[in-house]
Design a protein around this motif. Structure first.
Motif, PDB file in Angstrom:
ATOM      1  N   ASP A 169       0.868  -1.173   0.000  1.00  0.00           N
ATOM      2  CA  ASP A 169       0.000   0.000   0.000  1.00  0.00           C
ATOM      3  C   ASP A 169       0.909   1.228   0.000  1.00  0.00           C
ATOM      4  O   ASP A 169       1.476   1.597   1.030  1.00  0.00           O
ATOM      5  N   SER A 170       1.042   1.853  -1.158  1.00  0.00           N
ATOM      6  CA  SER A 170       2.021   2.939  -1.272  1.00  0.00           C
ATOM      7  C   SER A 170       1.504   4.243  -0.671  1.00  0.00           C
ATOM      8  O   SER A 170       2.220   5.234  -0.632  1.00  0.00           O
ATOM      9  N   LYS A 171       0.257   4.238  -0.214  1.00  0.00           N
ATOM     10  CA  LYS A 171      -0.234   5.438   0.506  1.00  0.00           C
ATOM     11  C   LYS A 171       0.111   5.327   1.983  1.00  0.00           C
ATOM     12  O   LYS A 171       0.564   6.268   2.615  1.00  0.00           O
ATOM     13  N   ALA A 172      -0.088   4.114   2.544  1.00  0.00           N
ATOM     14  CA  ALA A 172       0.131   3.924   3.986  1.00  0.00           C
ATOM     15  C   ALA A 172       1.543   3.414   4.297  1.00  0.00           C
ATOM     16  O   ALA A 172       1.968   3.442   5.444  1.00  0.00           O
ATOM     17  N   GLY A 173       2.248   2.915   3.279  1.00  0.00           N
ATOM     18  CA  GLY A 173       3.596   2.377   3.506  1.00  0.00           C
ATOM     19  C   GLY A 173       3.585   1.027   4.196  1.00  0.00           C
ATOM     20  O   GLY A 173       4.562   0.656   4.847  1.00  0.00           O
TER      21      GLY A 173
ATOM     22  N   THR B  53       9.922  -0.448  -2.928  1.00  0.00           N
ATOM     23  CA  THR B  53       9.299   0.573  -2.067  1.00  0.00           C
ATOM     24  C   THR B  53       9.942   1.959  -2.195  1.00  0.00           C
ATOM     25  O   THR B  53       9.242   2.965  -2.126  1.00  0.00           O
TER      26      THR B  53
ATOM     27  N   ARG C 196       8.699   4.448  -4.596  1.00  0.00           N
ATOM     28  CA  ARG C 196       7.361   4.928  -4.219  1.00  0.00           C
ATOM     29  C   ARG C 196       7.397   5.726  -2.918  1.00  0.00           C
ATOM     30  O   ARG C 196       6.378   5.997  -2.308  1.00  0.00           O
TER      31      ARG C 196
ATOM     32  N   TRP D 216       9.090   4.979   0.171  1.00  0.00           N
ATOM     33  CA  TRP D 216       9.085   4.310   1.478  1.00  0.00           C
ATOM     34  C   TRP D 216      10.365   3.508   1.678  1.00  0.00           C
ATOM     35  O   TRP D 216      10.851   2.861   0.762  1.00  0.00           O
TER      36      TRP D 216
ATOM     37  N   GLN E 139       5.551  -2.171   8.501  1.00  0.00           N
ATOM     38  CA  GLN E 139       5.243  -0.749   8.342  1.00  0.00           C
ATOM     39  C   GLN E 139       6.542  -0.025   8.001  1.00  0.00           C
ATOM     40  O   GLN E 139       7.500  -0.052   8.767  1.00  0.00           O
TER      41      GLN E 139
ATOM     42  N   PRO F 215       8.401   6.927   5.558  1.00  0.00           N
ATOM     43  CA  PRO F 215       8.490   7.744   4.344  1.00  0.00           C
ATOM     44  C   PRO F 215       9.941   8.106   4.037  1.00  0.00           C
ATOM     45  O   PRO F 215      10.738   8.284   4.961  1.00  0.00           O
TER      46      PRO F 215
END
Ligand SMILES: Cc1cc2nc3c(=O)[nH]c(=O)nc-3n(C[C@H](O)[C@H](O)[C@H](O)COP(=O)(O)OP(=O)(O)OC[C@H]3O[C@@H](n4cnc5c(N)ncnc54)[C@H](O)[C@@H]3O)c2cc1C
Length: 421
Positions: free
Chosen positions: A61-65, A82, A85, A87, A164, A167
């Motif tokens: 999930d590249s929004k939440a990492g 990652t 993107r 992360w 998790q 950023p």
């Protein structure tokens, strides 16, 4: 013949892919094996369950990492997906050729342990294959989590993991190198730069006196938006290079490094150059023809100066000299039963395998244990049962859990046999 990164001890073992066995444990005693980067006997047993083919990146999930992957995925493969993107892994070790499962089993630390803690701090959940019980989901705080993270594979095979990430605005690092002449100066520099995210020191311990010099390297991820990851291909070890490695040539190599490192400098480098300089040479461990021994220990903050002083005095009285020495300050320990880090200082020293070095390590153990410190199991192949028990008092919790879950006779490594776990 199978061995760890240090080559000795080596042994015959049946290497089987874990992938087809995913819902059943083999009959014979077995242990998980990731990328084989542990130095000693942690990933050795009669049967080795290789996670090489268990390397799928299942979801990201590249929004939440948040990321879900199989445990055989390497940290390099993970970062390749990652970082572009935005992360990054919160904890990055000194080589990218480590599997996610191996990182969990050793609860590895990076150059930012003082800020970020160990690898397990990034684990949201993990799926663990238990002999006779199938796969169970394990979450932070549960006894199986405390036993598995840092537990050197002794609770079963980590199959899948959710992580998790943090950023990251760049795949480059702004760094500076700060020379120092002794440990006191190094500690003062390290205090002054305590807010820097990444920090690690190189020490020259190759001379007759304890320390000939060193440098503290500190760094921050850049914010240039350049998140593309480019690994340089590893260079082959030049033919016969191992024949040139000796105490004398390694002292000269340290002389060269000291000449280079003793100048203050700064710059921006790739993630690879900052985190993984040794990865540039393909399987550099072959330089140590008769085997590579690393002694990595940590001692608590309140006694670190005395303990490291005693240890370096002992080293100076011996004829052995480490070829490469790395120092780091560590942050607080976590609750995992066999996790290595604790608030204090860690020193890792590489030696060629020789009988006098093994004897020296026994003396080091006494100093480290007396000061409440411990040796890193991921780098070890020789610690005695008594020393292990003194250094890792929570070993009883792991032994009881293994006994109560019927793991003691099925999930077995040479390390667990040696340490009577
Ligand atoms: C050059 C180099 C630099 C290093 N730098 C650092 C560093 O900076 N910080 C640090 O903390 N460590 C460092 N290490 C050590 C390394 O990170 C650990 O030994 C790590 O466990 C290696 O992972 P691996 O995938 O190679 O596992 P292996 O060596 O194959 O196995 C190591 C342990 O993990 C267990 N294991 C592996 N996969 C699984 C799984 N899927 N489920 C359950 N258990 C499993 C094995 O049973 C074994 O006990 C370094 C090692 C090298 C060679």
């Amino acid at each position: 013949m199978c061995a760890g990164w240090g080559f000795r001890p080596g042994r015959q073992a049946a290497l089987v892919e874990a992938q087809p066995l995913i819902d059943r444990w083999p009959e014979a005693p077995a242990i998980a094996r990731g990328a084989g980067r542990a130095y000693g006997d942690a990933a050795l047993s009669d049967t080795l369950l290789s996670t090489r083919q268990l390397d799928a990146l299942i979801a990201f999930d590249s929004k939440a990492g948040t990321l879900v992957c199989e445990a055989g995925l390497s940290l390099a493969e993970l970062l390749e997906v990652t970082l572009p993107r935005g992360w990054i892994l919160p904890v990055i070790p000194g080589t990218r050729f480590v599997s996610v499962g191996g990182a969990i089993a050793a609860d590895i630390h990076g150059k930012n342990h003082h800020h970020q803690g160990a690898f397990s701090s990034a684990v949201v959940w993990l799926d663990l294959l238990l002999p006779g019980q199938g796969i169970v989901r394990v979450e932070p705080g549960e006894p199986l989590f405390l036993a598995t993270c840092g537990g050197m594979g002794l609770t079963g095979l980590v199959v899948r993991v959710a992580l998790q990430l943090l950023p990251a605005a760049s795949a480059e690092v702004d760094w500076q190198r700060l020379p120092c002449s002794d440990l006191e100066q190094l500690r003062a520099l390290s205090d002054k730069h305590a807010s820097d995210t990444y920090s690690v020191a190189w020490l020259d311990l190759s001379g007759k006196q304890a320390m000939r010099g060193g440098s503290l390297g500190v760094g921050e991820l850049a914010d240039d938006g350049n998140t593309q990851v480019k690994w340089q291909s590893s260079l082959p070890l030049p033919p016969l290079a191992d024949w040139f490695v000796s105490d004398t040539t390694m002292r000269l190599a340290n002389d060269f490094l000291r000449w280079r490192e003793m100048r203050h400098s700064r710059g921006r480098v790739s993630l690879e150059a900052f985190f993984f300089p040794l990865d540039r040479i393909n399987r550099w461990n072959r330089l140590y023809r008769r085997g590579l021994l690393q002694y990595q220990f940590v001692v608590p903050e309140n006694s670190s100066s005395v303990a490291i002083g005693e240890l370096l005095d002992r080293l100076a009285r011996s004829s052995a000299r480490p070829y490469l020495s790395v120092w780091k300050r560590m942050g607080a320990a976590n609750d995992n039963w066999l996790s290595f880090p604790m608030a204090g200082e860690t020193l890792a020293m590489d030696f060629p395998r020789r009988p006098d070095v093994l004897k020296l390590f026994n003396d080091f153990d006494s100093i480290v244990a007396e000061h409440g410190g411990r040796v890193y199991l991921a780098k070890d192949a020789r610690l005695s049962v008594d020393m292990f028990r003194a250094m890792y008092p929570n070993w009883t919790s792991l032994a009881e859990l293994r006994e109560s879950m019927g793991l003691a006779g099925t999930v077995v490594s040479d390390l667990s046999t040696r340490l009577q776990l």
